[in-house]
Design a protein around this motif. Structure first.
Motif, PDB file in Angstrom:
ATOM      1  N   VAL A  45      -6.618   1.927  -0.743  1.00  0.00           N
ATOM      2  CA  VAL A  45      -6.101   0.808   0.047  1.00  0.00           C
ATOM      3  C   VAL A  45      -5.314  -0.184  -0.805  1.00  0.00           C
ATOM      4  O   VAL A  45      -4.612  -1.037  -0.262  1.00  0.00           O
ATOM      5  CB  VAL A  45      -7.249   0.076   0.761  1.00  0.00           C
ATOM      6  CG1 VAL A  45      -7.917   0.996   1.773  1.00  0.00           C
ATOM      7  CG2 VAL A  45      -8.274  -0.453  -0.238  1.00  0.00           C
ATOM      8  N   ALA A  46      -5.436  -0.098  -2.132  1.00  0.00           N
ATOM      9  CA  ALA A  46      -4.705  -1.013  -3.014  1.00  0.00           C
ATOM     10  C   ALA A  46      -4.549  -0.371  -4.386  1.00  0.00           C
ATOM     11  O   ALA A  46      -5.375   0.445  -4.798  1.00  0.00           O
ATOM     12  CB  ALA A  46      -5.417  -2.351  -3.131  1.00  0.00           C
ATOM     13  N   THR A  47      -3.481  -0.765  -5.073  1.00  0.00           N
ATOM     14  CA  THR A  47      -3.206  -0.253  -6.418  1.00  0.00           C
ATOM     15  C   THR A  47      -2.881  -1.417  -7.346  1.00  0.00           C
ATOM     16  O   THR A  47      -2.154  -2.334  -6.967  1.00  0.00           O
ATOM     17  CB  THR A  47      -2.022   0.729  -6.399  1.00  0.00           C
ATOM     18  OG1 THR A  47      -2.363   1.859  -5.581  1.00  0.00           O
ATOM     19  CG2 THR A  47      -1.697   1.219  -7.800  1.00  0.00           C
TER      20      THR A  47
ATOM     21  N   THR B 249     -10.448   2.437  -3.668  1.00  0.00           N
ATOM     22  CA  THR B 249     -10.695   3.375  -2.574  1.00  0.00           C
ATOM     23  C   THR B 249     -11.908   2.928  -1.777  1.00  0.00           C
ATOM     24  O   THR B 249     -12.948   2.580  -2.349  1.00  0.00           O
ATOM     25  CB  THR B 249     -10.939   4.787  -3.131  1.00  0.00           C
ATOM     26  OG1 THR B 249      -9.790   5.205  -3.875  1.00  0.00           O
ATOM     27  CG2 THR B 249     -11.178   5.783  -2.012  1.00  0.00           C
TER      28      THR B 249
ATOM     29  N   GLU C 116      -0.693  -4.344  -5.399  1.00  0.00           N
ATOM     30  CA  GLU C 116      -0.191  -4.310  -4.029  1.00  0.00           C
ATOM     31  C   GLU C 116      -1.165  -3.563  -3.132  1.00  0.00           C
ATOM     32  O   GLU C 116      -1.952  -2.732  -3.597  1.00  0.00           O
ATOM     33  CB  GLU C 116       1.177  -3.635  -3.979  1.00  0.00           C
ATOM     34  CG  GLU C 116       1.171  -2.185  -4.447  1.00  0.00           C
ATOM     35  CD  GLU C 116       2.556  -1.557  -4.416  1.00  0.00           C
ATOM     36  OE1 GLU C 116       3.506  -2.252  -4.039  1.00  0.00           O
ATOM     37  OE2 GLU C 116       2.664  -0.365  -4.749  1.00  0.00           O
TER      38      GLU C 116
ATOM     39  N   CYS D 191      -6.667   2.528  -8.654  1.00  0.00           N
ATOM     40  CA  CYS D 191      -6.594   2.575  -7.194  1.00  0.00           C
ATOM     41  C   CYS D 191      -7.952   2.208  -6.611  1.00  0.00           C
ATOM     42  O   CYS D 191      -8.979   2.781  -7.003  1.00  0.00           O
ATOM     43  CB  CYS D 191      -6.174   3.955  -6.717  1.00  0.00           C
ATOM     44  SG  CYS D 191      -4.495   4.424  -7.184  1.00  0.00           S
TER      45      CYS D 191
ATOM     46  N   HIS E  80      -1.845  -1.074   0.288  1.00  0.00           N
ATOM     47  CA  HIS E  80      -1.226   0.011   1.042  1.00  0.00           C
ATOM     48  C   HIS E  80      -1.664  -0.116   2.504  1.00  0.00           C
ATOM     49  O   HIS E  80      -2.854  -0.306   2.779  1.00  0.00           O
ATOM     50  CB  HIS E  80      -1.656   1.369   0.502  1.00  0.00           C
ATOM     51  CG  HIS E  80      -1.446   1.520  -0.970  1.00  0.00           C
ATOM     52  ND1 HIS E  80      -0.214   1.401  -1.567  1.00  0.00           N
ATOM     53  CD2 HIS E  80      -2.326   1.762  -1.975  1.00  0.00           C
ATOM     54  CE1 HIS E  80      -0.321   1.580  -2.874  1.00  0.00           C
ATOM     55  NE2 HIS E  80      -1.603   1.782  -3.155  1.00  0.00           N
ATOM     56  N   GLU E  81      -0.703  -0.031   3.413  1.00  0.00           N
ATOM     57  CA  GLU E  81      -1.062  -0.085   4.829  1.00  0.00           C
ATOM     58  C   GLU E  81      -1.692   1.247   5.224  1.00  0.00           C
ATOM     59  O   GLU E  81      -1.055   2.300   5.128  1.00  0.00           O
ATOM     60  CB  GLU E  81       0.169  -0.371   5.686  1.00  0.00           C
ATOM     61  CG  GLU E  81      -0.174  -0.648   7.142  1.00  0.00           C
ATOM     62  CD  GLU E  81       1.036  -1.058   7.954  1.00  0.00           C
ATOM     63  OE1 GLU E  81       1.086  -2.200   8.428  1.00  0.00           O
ATOM     64  OE2 GLU E  81       1.945  -0.218   8.100  1.00  0.00           O
ATOM     65  N   VAL E  82      -2.947   1.183   5.663  1.00  0.00           N
ATOM     66  CA  VAL E  82      -3.679   2.391   6.017  1.00  0.00           C
ATOM     67  C   VAL E  82      -4.214   2.238   7.432  1.00  0.00           C
ATOM     68  O   VAL E  82      -4.222   1.141   8.000  1.00  0.00           O
ATOM     69  CB  VAL E  82      -4.839   2.663   5.039  1.00  0.00           C
ATOM     70  CG1 VAL E  82      -4.308   2.870   3.625  1.00  0.00           C
ATOM     71  CG2 VAL E  82      -5.842   1.509   5.061  1.00  0.00           C
TER      72      VAL E  82
END
Length: 368
Positions: free
Chosen positions: A172-174, A216, A159, A214, A161-163
């Motif tokens: 930004v994603a995992t 980054t 998924e 993650c 992540h809204e950053v």
């Protein structure tokens, strides 16, 4: 040596009688056929093959024994088959409730050359070396060893992540691979998109693993809606699992201004400027102004569009569009030069347009 025509001596006769047994080959040790490595999924059944290969000399099976050599416990006998007494399972782990011989239903006294063993409801602690040993007559004992590996297929998901855009690297994603045995391998593509940080924890089932990776990077507007792929590799998967993810980066508006006409002429009707903004989330409001502050009397702001109903010398100005969203504000400017006769003290000119970025000026017109 006896003279010609004489009978052989008693010693020579004895040697001739003993020679065939001495020259006869000793019984060969039977060969046991097993698989060096067998893999089974956690919670399922597995079969450990073990067969007595046929040889030149027929042998009689006295007993078959399975031994388990586990690092967690001493080597122990877990299954025994006797041609007369049948099968027995002396161990408690795994015990009779989870063990069975493939051929244990055959009648007592029959030939027993298939000693393959079934282990049901596999557990992590079943991972061990298993030795199948045949005791035969007159061939003696023969054995073979199988390494049983216990695997667990992981569950995988990824998924974004809204950053918010900024100068510092952020996750930004995992991508998570949960409940695998052994641990899954995770990578991101394209490889140059950012840096990955990986961690490993205990899985939801004992002796399984959860791997979390993650992604980054420095979040920029260009990264918004960029597709990256989480790649999960595991022994239980026929091919790597590809999990696409669309990155979500919030950023302030990036603004540009375009004109309906390249040149504005004195007295021209319906000249206009369009303010285009790229942003996430979408713009909330547009503000039009000029470098001097106020808009020309004939200019009307219509959201992202500025309409000049009739071009006069007041339109000879630098127009500024300021756009705001939930993240921040962006702006651009465009200089318009009106072409036409100014009068005795006037001069001819042409339209010139340019966009610049800098500190936002005071806005004269506000339109949500």
């Amino acid at each position: 040596m006896a003279p010609n025509g004489s009978l052989p001596s008693p010693v020579l006769l004895l040697l001739l009688l003993l020679l065939p047994p001495l020259l006869r080959a000793a019984p060969q040790t039977p060969r046991v056929s097993v698989s060096p490595v067998v893999s089974g999924l956690l919670g399922t059944d597995v079969q450990l093959p073990c067969h007595l290969a046929p040889g030149e000399v027929e042998v009689q099976v006295s007993q078959v024994t399975w031994l388990c050599d586990n690092q967690r416990r001493d080597r122990s006998s877990i299954a025994v088959f006797h041609p007369t007494h049948g099968a027995g399972f002396p161990s408690t782990g795994p015990g009779a409730e989870r063990l069975a011989f493939v051929s244990q239903s055959q009648s007592p006294g029959s030939k027993f050359h298939d000693a393959s063993l079934i282990i049901r409801d596999l557990r992590a602690e079943d991972e061990a070396n298993y030795t199948c040993e045949f005791a035969t007559f007159p061939g003696g004992n023969s054995k073979g060893t199988t390494w049983l590996r216990i695997l667990a297929e992981p569950e995988n998901h990824a998924e974004a992540h809204e950053v918010t855009s900024g100068p510092a690297p952020i996750a930004v994603a995992t991508c998570v691979s949960s409940g695998g045995r052994p641990p899954a391998r995770i990578s991101w593509s394209p490889p140059s998109v950012g840096r990955s940080n990986e961690s490993r924890t205990a899985g939801p089932v004992p002796d399984t693993f959860t791997v979390t990776s993650c992604l980054t990077l420095i979040p920029t507007a260009q990264m918004n809606k960029k597709k990256v792929i989480c790649r999960v590799e595991h022994e239980t998967l026929r091919e790597p699992k590809q999990l696409p993810v669309l990155l979500t980066v919030k950023y302030a508006p990036e603004v540009s201004i375009s004109s309906s006409d390249e040149d504005w002429l004195l007295g021209q009707q319906e000249a206009s400027l369009d303010c285009a903004a790229q942003s996430h989330p979408p713009p909330l409001a547009y503000r039009w102004s000029t470098a001097s502050g106020s808009l020309p009397p004939t200019a009307v702001s219509e959201g992202s569009k500025l309409v000049v109903s009739s071009v006069d010398w007041s339109a000879n100005a630098t127009f500024i569009c300021q756009v705001t969203n939930a993240v921040g504000t962006g702006w651009a400017s465009r200089t318009i030069r009106v072409r036409g006769e100014r009068g005795p003290r006037g001069s001819r000119g042409r339209t010139e347009a340019e966009g610049t970025l800098g500190p936002p000026p005071r806005a004269d017109s506000w339109d949500p």
